[in-house]
Design a protein around this motif. Structure first.
Motif, PDB file in Angstrom:
ATOM      1  N   ARG A   1       0.686  -1.141  -0.060  1.00 18.61           N
ATOM      2  CA  ARG A   1      -0.176   0.013   0.091  1.00 18.61           C
ATOM      3  C   ARG A   1       0.837   1.435  -0.105  1.00 18.61           C
ATOM      4  O   ARG A   1       0.750   2.284   0.880  1.00 18.61           O
ATOM      5  CB  ARG A   1      -0.970   0.033   1.280  1.00 18.61           C
TER       6      ARG A   1
ATOM      7  N   ALA B   1       0.669   3.934  -1.598  1.00 14.14           N
ATOM      8  CA  ALA B   1      -0.030   5.204  -1.551  1.00 14.14           C
ATOM      9  C   ALA B   1      -0.386   5.921  -0.374  1.00 14.14           C
ATOM     10  O   ALA B   1      -0.439   7.139  -0.194  1.00 14.14           O
ATOM     11  CB  ALA B   1      -1.208   5.136  -2.340  1.00 14.14           C
TER      12      ALA B   1
ATOM     13  N   ALA C   1       2.629   3.725  -6.614  1.00 14.29           N
ATOM     14  CA  ALA C   1       0.997   3.396  -6.459  1.00 14.29           C
ATOM     15  C   ALA C   1       0.442   3.706  -7.678  1.00 14.29           C
ATOM     16  O   ALA C   1       0.897   4.538  -8.526  1.00 14.29           O
ATOM     17  CB  ALA C   1       0.466   4.208  -5.231  1.00 14.29           C
ATOM     18  N   ASP C   2      -0.365   2.857  -8.052  1.00 14.03           N
ATOM     19  CA  ASP C   2      -1.299   2.982  -9.174  1.00 14.03           C
ATOM     20  C   ASP C   2      -2.282   4.073  -8.899  1.00 14.03           C
ATOM     21  O   ASP C   2      -2.982   3.919  -8.283  1.00 14.03           O
ATOM     22  CB  ASP C   2      -2.205   1.508  -9.512  1.00 14.03           C
ATOM     23  N   PRO C   3      -2.194   5.029  -9.929  1.00 18.43           N
ATOM     24  CA  PRO C   3      -2.954   6.196  -9.664  1.00 18.43           C
ATOM     25  C   PRO C   3      -4.531   5.968 -10.013  1.00 18.43           C
ATOM     26  O   PRO C   3      -5.259   6.787  -9.317  1.00 18.43           O
ATOM     27  CB  PRO C   3      -2.610   7.346 -10.697  1.00 18.43           C
TER      28      PRO C   3
ATOM     29  N   PRO D   1      -5.133   3.224  -6.264  1.00 19.18           N
ATOM     30  CA  PRO D   1      -4.134   3.416  -5.251  1.00 19.18           C
ATOM     31  C   PRO D   1      -4.097   2.386  -4.143  1.00 19.18           C
ATOM     32  O   PRO D   1      -3.227   1.956  -3.360  1.00 19.18           O
ATOM     33  CB  PRO D   1      -3.975   4.932  -4.949  1.00 19.18           C
TER      34      PRO D   1
END
Length: 78
Positions: free
Chosen positions: A30, A32, A48-50, A53
């Protein structure tokens, strides 16, 4: 191999957690929500995947200041 919560790692100024934080390869789940500046000099939030997240299993491996985004798989018991 060691596991610790983010609060414990960020609060460690000496002892094993502080030593590992400074020089070990880290897997941060995690990324983000991690206070990155307190955890490592590397920017783990960038992993982090925007779009998602908080996607389960999303993480970052930090090795010698290099951040690599990862997805940790979970095997179902069925």
């Amino acid at each position: 191999v060691a596991a610790a919560g983010i609060d414990a790692v960020c609060a460690a100024y000496r002892g094993p957690l502080a030593t590992w934080r400074a020089g070990a390869t880290l897997l941060v789940l995690r990324p983000a929500v991690v206070p990155a500046a307190q955890l490592t000099a590397a920017d783990v939030a960038a992993a982090a995947d925007p779009v998602r997240p908080f996607h389960p299993g999303r993480g970052a491996v930090v090795d010698r200041g290099v951040v690599v985004p990862v997805q940790v798989a979970r095997v179902s018991s069925g």
